[in-house]
Design a protein around this motif. Structure first.
Motif, PDB file in Angstrom:
ATOM      1  N   THR A  65     -19.251  -3.132  -3.343  1.00 34.24           N
ATOM      2  CA  THR A  65     -18.697  -3.447  -1.565  1.00 34.24           C
ATOM      3  C   THR A  65     -17.325  -3.555  -0.303  1.00 34.24           C
ATOM      4  O   THR A  65     -17.063  -3.224  -0.194  1.00 34.24           O
ATOM      5  CB  THR A  65     -18.782  -5.159  -1.234  1.00 34.24           C
ATOM      6  OG1 THR A  65     -20.041  -5.331  -1.593  1.00 34.24           O
ATOM      7  CG2 THR A  65     -18.944  -5.952  -0.568  1.00 34.24           C
ATOM      8  N   GLU A  69     -16.352  -1.245   2.621  1.00 34.81           N
ATOM      9  CA  GLU A  69     -16.183  -1.739   3.387  1.00 34.81           C
ATOM     10  C   GLU A  69     -14.677  -0.671   4.178  1.00 34.81           C
ATOM     11  O   GLU A  69     -14.380  -0.587   5.510  1.00 34.81           O
ATOM     12  CB  GLU A  69     -15.687  -3.225   3.423  1.00 34.81           C
ATOM     13  CG  GLU A  69     -16.474  -4.029   3.323  1.00 34.81           C
ATOM     14  CD  GLU A  69     -16.635  -5.411   3.896  1.00 34.81           C
ATOM     15  OE1 GLU A  69     -15.054  -5.594   3.783  1.00 34.81           O
ATOM     16  OE2 GLU A  69     -17.787  -6.343   3.632  1.00 34.81           O
ATOM     17  N   ARG A  92     -23.379  -8.926   4.844  1.00 39.74           N
ATOM     18  CA  ARG A  92     -22.193  -9.638   3.704  1.00 39.74           C
ATOM     19  C   ARG A  92     -23.714  -9.793   2.597  1.00 39.74           C
ATOM     20  O   ARG A  92     -23.679  -9.610   2.129  1.00 39.74           O
ATOM     21  CB  ARG A  92     -21.252  -9.524   4.409  1.00 39.74           C
ATOM     22  CG  ARG A  92     -20.036  -9.426   5.460  1.00 39.74           C
ATOM     23  CD  ARG A  92     -18.542  -9.434   4.596  1.00 39.74           C
ATOM     24  NE  ARG A  92     -17.755  -8.014   5.753  1.00 39.74           N
ATOM     25  CZ  ARG A  92     -17.209  -8.929   6.814  1.00 39.74           C
ATOM     26  NH1 ARG A  92     -17.831  -9.926   7.524  1.00 39.74           N
ATOM     27  NH2 ARG A  92     -16.444  -7.555   7.459  1.00 39.74           N
TER      28      ARG A  92
END
Length: 252
Positions: A65, A69, A92
């Motif tokens: 994650t 990002e 998210r």
């Protein structure tokens, strides 16, 4: 030195990152190790001994994650997050549910049992755990997903990292024979099929197929033959080691 991803397309977490990079047209080198075979040098860049790892010059990032990002912020077009604070928060959370709950169910309790346990740790799979997962726990998770899956298109107005994450986990499930029952969970089945048809995700299939079931030592050559850019140096070794996370490796 260009950007390096330590990981391979069979890992749902590494595949998420590799699909994101391909979707944005970013070239990257791959060190396709199986994390259980990581060396001490791997531990130095991945203290939990997990993949993926991104190395971009002096920057070393762990966690899919976080990496996704970073990729989306460094190369913002095409975006992999929705606009607006509320939708970004929803994205998210959806991704976290996949990474946590589906990671537990589809990877540790199903894929890991069917592949890693016999091939790496030389043990028989826990068939009772597999049956309980398929018969009780996965249906509960799929009910939750079905209530949130889009009837058409994607979770938001374009494909996002959260969409990719779910497709990655269910692809691993498919590799060991599990398929979403489209009669019970039609929205989820349709959504995952649409994400699987996204060009960057579909392109990952040839690399997955090149290495699935292939010995760790032979994966670099197999991926190179399939057209992947493979790093010259590797963080992989020949002897499996435990990670720091519960459930990894042989029982003491």
């Amino acid at each position: 030195m260009g950007m390096l991803i330590i990981g391979n397309h069979v890992s749902p977490y590494a595949r998420k990152v590799l699909v994101a990079l391909d979707h944005k047209g970013v070239e990257v080198e791959i060190d396709p190790i199986v994390p259980f075979y990581g060396t001490d040098a791997f531990t130095a860049v991945s203290p939990l001994r997990r993949i993926p790892v991104l190395i971009d010059g002096d920057l070393v990032l762990n966690d899919s994650t976080v990496i996704a990002e970073y990729i989306d912020e460094r190369w913002p077009d095409p975006p992999l997050m929705p606009k607006g604070a509320a939708d970004r928060a929803r994205a998210r959370w959806m991704e976290e549910f996949a990474d946590s709950r589906l990671g537990d169910l589809l990877i540790w309790r199903l894929f890991y049992q069917r592949t890693v346990v016999p091939s790496v740790w030389k043990r028989e799979p826990d068939e009772a755990l597999i049956a309980r997962t398929i018969e009780r726990d996965l249906p509960e998770a799929l009910d939750w997903i079905e209530a949130r899956a889009p009837a058409e298109g994607f979770l938001f107005d374009h494909v996002c990292t959260a969409d990719i994450a779910y497709a990655c986990f269910f692809r691993n499930a498919a590799l060991v024979g599990y398929a979403i029952d489209a009669e019970c969970w039609p929205r989820t089945a349709g959504w995952i099929a649409r994400v699987g048809a996204v060009p960057a995700f579909a392109a990952s299939m040839k690399f997955e197929q090149a290495i699935f079931g292939v010995r760790s030592a032979d994966r670099r050559a197999a991926l190179r033959a399939a057209g992947a850019r493979i790093s010259e140096q590797s963080y992989g070794g020949a002897v499996p080691q435990r990670s720091l996370m519960l459930g990894d490796g042989p029982r003491d």
